[in-house]
Write an enzyme that holds these catalytic residues in place. Structure first.
Site, PDB file in Angstrom:
ATOM      1  N   ASP A 173       0.846  -1.191   0.000  1.00  0.00           N
ATOM      2  CA  ASP A 173       0.000   0.000   0.000  1.00  0.00           C
ATOM      3  C   ASP A 173       0.889   1.251   0.000  1.00  0.00           C
ATOM      4  OD1 ASP A 173      -2.803   1.198   0.386  1.00  0.00           O
ATOM      5  OD2 ASP A 173      -1.808   1.928   2.203  1.00  0.00           O
ATOM      6  N   TYR A 285      -0.417  11.796   3.434  1.00  0.00           N
ATOM      7  CA  TYR A 285      -1.226  12.052   2.234  1.00  0.00           C
ATOM      8  C   TYR A 285      -1.411  13.542   1.948  1.00  0.00           C
ATOM      9  CZ  TYR A 285      -2.510   7.114   2.465  1.00  0.00           C
ATOM     10  OH  TYR A 285      -2.461   5.734   2.478  1.00  0.00           O
ATOM     11  N   HIS A 340      -7.227  -6.269  -0.383  1.00  0.00           N
ATOM     12  CA  HIS A 340      -6.150  -5.279  -0.362  1.00  0.00           C
ATOM     13  C   HIS A 340      -5.079  -5.640   0.677  1.00  0.00           C
ATOM     14  CE1 HIS A 340      -4.287  -1.299  -0.588  1.00  0.00           C
ATOM     15  NE2 HIS A 340      -4.342  -1.244   0.729  1.00  0.00           N
TER      16      HIS A 340
END
Length: 367
Positions: A173, A285, A340
């Site tokens: 990820d 982020y 995921h």
């Protein structure tokens, strides 16, 4: 009249660049607003249904026993000279063996690699890191301290502080994003690259702009641009969002996966329920749109890309496109029915695929 293909004069080029930049940031902040509105409606719905439960937050003072399981390795700390930050990691396997460095994603921490710590310590010095801002690693207060340049430098500095000049680098990820960038910027430090459920960064930035479906799936990138509100939303209903990410039918580990135990879930809740524990991870982020796209793209070491086909956040089509950026042996394996959270979802299969890749590359070098 300029002929087709002729270079634009400098003023015209500047106008075009400015227009593109304006359009790009308009898209970012517009979608940020949409995501904020959706989150706000969900908050109101939760308050309307269960007002007493919405703002419940259990204080977790003691870590669950699984975080101190000696079979996973030893808890260690290293302070980086340049940044002054102290990093926490868990290490398994003897010192002096080849280094395998593991970079987790969001919202995870070193514990997401528990199955790999046990598996690979027989032949490697396995180090599962808490990234900058996560868990027991220091968390600088300002979002500028989480730019990709800083995160890449962290890995380089940690490698050197551990007494190594190269490693097998594995990322999942967001940790996969960092792993790709380290491999691009410091190829001499990465002998083999293994990435789990994250495409080459250039593939991601190009694909997301052309495929609205991926733009929607990556909505959290935009939502996280806002100050404090994303952290607040995670705390609602005693971190219900965090729990559902790993356990819900839409985003969690699949029916055929290795589901998280109640103690595993409690480990995540313990780490992320500490005061301020979410700001560092989300700050990763908050600078992303000013750091991409990349100027350099090519990956020159052998690369393994593993992908769970039921990934709720990343479309599988990006995995195959990644091939064009790897200028060495590239192996892609897509696991059906896997989510995921691949290294936790299908640990036995993932470990076997990693072993096969590592031994295959060793054999190829000898030949």
């Amino acid at each position: 009249m300029a002929r087709p293909g002729a270079a634009c004069p400098p003023p015209a080029r500047r106008v075009m660049v400015a227009a593109r930049a304006l359009l790009f940031w308009a898209l970012v902040y517009s979608y940020c607003g949409v995501c904020a509105c959706i989150a706000g409606l969900r908050l109101l719905w939760s308050i309307g249904r269960r007002p007493g439960e919405t703002f419940r937050w259990v204080v977790r003072e003691n870590p669950p026993a699984c975080l101190n399981d000696p079979s996973l390795g030893t808890h260690c700390y290293v302070r980086i000279k340049d940044s002054g930050l102290r990093f926490h990691y868990v290490a398994a396997g003897e010192r002096g063996k080849p280094l395998m460095l593991l970079l987790h994603g969001f919202p995870e921490f070193w514990y997401s690699w528990r199955h790999q710590l046990r598996e690979f310590k027989s032949e490697y010095r396995v180090v599962a890191l808490d990234l900058r801002g996560y868990g027991e690693t220091d968390a600088p207060p300002h979002k500028e301290h989480y730019k990709l340049d800083c995160l890449i430098a962290d890995i380089k500095d940690i490698l050197e502080s551990l007494g190594y000049n190269k490693c097998v680098l594995i990322g999942h990820d967001w940790g996969g994003m960092i792993a790709w960038l380290v491999a691009i910027c410091y190829p001499e430090m990465v002998t083999k690259l293994i990435v789990v459920n994250f495409p080459h960064p250039s593939v991601f930035t190009e694909y997301i702009l052309r495929h609205p479906s991926q733009l929607i799936k990556s909505g959290y990138y935009f939502f996280f641009q806002m100050p404090w509100f994303p952290e607040f939303m995670f705390t609602l209903n005693d971190f219900k969002v965090l729990k559902s990410l790993f356990t819900s039918q839409a985003t969690g580990i699949g029916r055929k996966g290795c589901r998280l135990t109640a103690e595993d879930i409690e480990a995540y809740l313990y780490v992320f329920s500490q005061p301020g524990a979410l700001t560092g991870p989300i700050n990763h982020y908050r600078t992303i749109f000013s750091c991409l796209p990349l100027q350099h793209h090519e990956v020159i070491m052998p690369t393994l890309l593993l992908w769970g086909e039921r990934d709720a956040f990343m479309e599988v089509e990006m995995a195959e496109i990644t091939r064009i950026y790897v200028k060495n042996h590239f192996r892609l394996t897509i696991l059906s029915e896997a989510s995921h959270w691949l290294q936790q979802d299908q640990p036995d299969i993932v470990n076997k695929l990693i072993w096969t890749f590592l031994k295959e590359e060793t054999k190829r070098k000898r030949e």
